[in-house]
Design a protein around this motif. Sequence first.
Motif, PDB file in Angstrom:
ATOM      1  N   ALA A 126       0.499   3.382   2.369  1.00  0.00           N
ATOM      2  CA  ALA A 126       2.057   3.659   2.579  1.00  0.00           C
ATOM      3  C   ALA A 126       2.384   2.240   3.156  1.00  0.00           C
ATOM      4  O   ALA A 126       3.146   2.278   3.067  1.00  0.00           O
ATOM      5  N   ALA A 127       1.599   2.459   4.358  1.00  0.00           N
ATOM      6  CA  ALA A 127       1.761   1.020   5.504  1.00  0.00           C
ATOM      7  C   ALA A 127       1.985   0.152   4.362  1.00  0.00           C
ATOM      8  O   ALA A 127       2.897  -0.749   4.914  1.00  0.00           O
ATOM      9  N   SER A 128       1.977  -0.364   3.507  1.00  0.00           N
ATOM     10  CA  SER A 128       1.734  -1.490   2.956  1.00  0.00           C
ATOM     11  C   SER A 128       3.303  -1.831   1.929  1.00  0.00           C
ATOM     12  O   SER A 128       3.907  -2.416   2.671  1.00  0.00           O
ATOM     13  N   PHE A 129       3.419  -0.406   1.571  1.00  0.00           N
ATOM     14  CA  PHE A 129       4.845  -0.290   0.975  1.00  0.00           C
ATOM     15  C   PHE A 129       5.865  -0.459   2.419  1.00  0.00           C
ATOM     16  O   PHE A 129       7.100  -1.015   2.427  1.00  0.00           O
ATOM     17  N   ARG A 130       5.638   0.324   3.343  1.00  0.00           N
ATOM     18  CA  ARG A 130       6.296   0.400   4.527  1.00  0.00           C
ATOM     19  C   ARG A 130       6.889  -0.821   5.453  1.00  0.00           C
ATOM     20  O   ARG A 130       7.894  -1.831   5.297  1.00  0.00           O
ATOM     21  N   ARG A 131       5.606  -1.683   4.938  1.00  0.00           N
ATOM     22  CA  ARG A 131       5.806  -3.131   5.605  1.00  0.00           C
ATOM     23  C   ARG A 131       6.424  -4.297   5.015  1.00  0.00           C
ATOM     24  O   ARG A 131       7.392  -4.807   5.118  1.00  0.00           O
ATOM     25  N   TRP A 132       6.297  -3.867   2.799  1.00  0.00           N
ATOM     26  CA  TRP A 132       7.268  -5.361   1.912  1.00  0.00           C
ATOM     27  C   TRP A 132       8.563  -4.118   1.988  1.00  0.00           C
ATOM     28  O   TRP A 132       9.462  -4.960   1.695  1.00  0.00           O
ATOM     29  N   ALA A 133       8.620  -3.079   2.315  1.00  0.00           N
ATOM     30  CA  ALA A 133       9.793  -2.584   2.519  1.00  0.00           C
ATOM     31  C   ALA A 133      10.652  -2.806   3.987  1.00  0.00           C
ATOM     32  O   ALA A 133      12.179  -3.961   3.851  1.00  0.00           O
ATOM     33  N   ALA A 134      10.255  -3.099   5.105  1.00  0.00           N
ATOM     34  CA  ALA A 134      10.687  -3.791   6.246  1.00  0.00           C
ATOM     35  C   ALA A 134      11.290  -5.059   5.655  1.00  0.00           C
ATOM     36  O   ALA A 134      12.476  -5.382   6.335  1.00  0.00           O
ATOM     37  N   ALA A 135       9.869  -5.792   5.162  1.00  0.00           N
ATOM     38  CA  ALA A 135      10.713  -7.609   4.773  1.00  0.00           C
ATOM     39  C   ALA A 135      11.710  -7.936   3.899  1.00  0.00           C
ATOM     40  O   ALA A 135      12.627  -8.828   3.942  1.00  0.00           O
ATOM     41  N   ALA A 136      11.917  -6.623   3.056  1.00  0.00           N
ATOM     42  CA  ALA A 136      12.950  -7.152   2.435  1.00  0.00           C
ATOM     43  C   ALA A 136      14.738  -6.572   3.000  1.00  0.00           C
ATOM     44  O   ALA A 136      15.525  -7.049   3.040  1.00  0.00           O
ATOM     45  N   LEU A 137      14.440  -5.845   4.226  1.00  0.00           N
ATOM     46  CA  LEU A 137      15.434  -5.696   4.700  1.00  0.00           C
ATOM     47  C   LEU A 137      15.994  -6.272   6.210  1.00  0.00           C
ATOM     48  O   LEU A 137      16.736  -5.976   6.477  1.00  0.00           O
ATOM     49  N   ALA A 138      15.184  -6.814   6.712  1.00  0.00           N
ATOM     50  CA  ALA A 138      15.321  -7.942   7.759  1.00  0.00           C
ATOM     51  C   ALA A 138      16.424  -8.833   7.266  1.00  0.00           C
ATOM     52  O   ALA A 138      16.149  -9.071   6.965  1.00  0.00           O
ATOM     53  N   GLY A 139      17.079  -8.580   9.214  1.00  0.00           N
ATOM     54  CA  GLY A 139      17.966  -9.646   8.610  1.00  0.00           C
ATOM     55  C   GLY A 139      19.350  -8.643   7.253  1.00  0.00           C
ATOM     56  O   GLY A 139      20.583  -9.842   7.254  1.00  0.00           O
ATOM     57  N   ARG A 140      19.154  -7.859   6.965  1.00  0.00           N
ATOM     58  CA  ARG A 140      19.848  -7.650   5.800  1.00  0.00           C
ATOM     59  C   ARG A 140      20.775  -6.306   6.098  1.00  0.00           C
ATOM     60  O   ARG A 140      22.476  -5.882   6.219  1.00  0.00           O
ATOM     61  N   ILE A 141      20.189  -5.040   6.675  1.00  0.00           N
ATOM     62  CA  ILE A 141      20.546  -3.791   7.191  1.00  0.00           C
ATOM     63  C   ILE A 141      19.711  -3.902   8.495  1.00  0.00           C
ATOM     64  O   ILE A 141      18.967  -3.837   8.778  1.00  0.00           O
ATOM     65  N   ARG A 142      20.561  -2.772   9.093  1.00  0.00           N
ATOM     66  CA  ARG A 142      20.143  -2.091  10.840  1.00  0.00           C
ATOM     67  C   ARG A 142      19.047  -1.062  10.879  1.00  0.00           C
ATOM     68  O   ARG A 142      18.071  -1.176  10.805  1.00  0.00           O
ATOM     69  N   GLU A 143      19.261  -0.241  10.104  1.00  0.00           N
ATOM     70  CA  GLU A 143      18.421   1.044   9.535  1.00  0.00           C
ATOM     71  C   GLU A 143      18.748   1.510   7.552  1.00  0.00           C
ATOM     72  O   GLU A 143      20.016   2.073   7.710  1.00  0.00           O
ATOM     73  N   ALA A 144      17.486   2.120   7.914  1.00  0.00           N
ATOM     74  CA  ALA A 144      17.918   2.711   6.423  1.00  0.00           C
ATOM     75  C   ALA A 144      16.315   4.064   6.105  1.00  0.00           C
ATOM     76  O   ALA A 144      15.679   3.821   6.531  1.00  0.00           O
ATOM     77  N   ASP A 145      17.613   4.667   5.777  1.00  0.00           N
ATOM     78  CA  ASP A 145      15.583   5.348   4.766  1.00  0.00           C
ATOM     79  C   ASP A 145      16.064   5.962   3.790  1.00  0.00           C
ATOM     80  O   ASP A 145      16.822   5.454   2.362  1.00  0.00           O
ATOM     81  N   LEU A 146      14.312   5.366   3.570  1.00  0.00           N
ATOM     82  CA  LEU A 146      14.341   5.524   2.005  1.00  0.00           C
ATOM     83  C   LEU A 146      12.804   5.910   0.798  1.00  0.00           C
ATOM     84  O   LEU A 146      12.208   6.668   1.962  1.00  0.00           O
ATOM     85  N   ALA A 147      12.595   6.968   0.078  1.00  0.00           N
ATOM     86  CA  ALA A 147      11.486   6.687  -1.225  1.00  0.00           C
ATOM     87  C   ALA A 147      11.346   6.390  -2.188  1.00  0.00           C
ATOM     88  O   ALA A 147      11.756   5.433  -2.503  1.00  0.00           O
ATOM     89  N   ILE A 148       9.289   6.177  -1.693  1.00  0.00           N
ATOM     90  CA  ILE A 148       8.985   4.941  -2.474  1.00  0.00           C
ATOM     91  C   ILE A 148       7.469   6.781  -3.499  1.00  0.00           C
ATOM     92  O   ILE A 148       7.080   6.981  -2.570  1.00  0.00           O
ATOM     93  N   ARG A 149       8.191   6.421  -4.712  1.00  0.00           N
ATOM     94  CA  ARG A 149       7.217   7.462  -5.644  1.00  0.00           C
ATOM     95  C   ARG A 149       6.656   6.658  -6.290  1.00  0.00           C
ATOM     96  O   ARG A 149       7.200   5.671  -6.970  1.00  0.00           O
TER      97      ARG A 149
END
Length: 160
Positions: A24-47
Amino acid sequence: MTRGPVRLDVAISYAVPRTGVPAAASFRRWAAAALAGRIREADLAIRIVDTKEGRALNRHYRGKDYATNVLSFPAELPEGLPKGVKLPLLGDLVICAPVVASEAREQGKPANAHYAHLTVHGVLHLLGWNHEDDREAEAMEQLEREILAGLGLPDPYAGE
């Protein structure tokens, strides 16, 4: 472009055995990289799903009767929300583990790098990026390359 750290809440659920699937930590890191500089806060689910569930979702939501590597479901604000109120809900990603593993083998890529690419790709779809025409596809692919390079990962489109 947004400055500062992203407040990110990513819920990961595994509907498949965890063997060969990133933590799960890897998916969180990858999502954070995609969002960095583009959005301030986000909630998402990955299944992370199997072929049967991936196929059923793709058939139901896209009318395509096969399992695909990643599906993106952007969140829509509920009707009646007061004007000016914004929720950080970004949406959901569904990643089909057997399809990802098969594609990685066929393309000669490390599975983790392919999961990273598909996570970044899916998150960009949640942000509104698309690849409906050549111009959009080129722009999205270039952004994916930049994000993945920032994570120390190779160009996912090399060799195509």
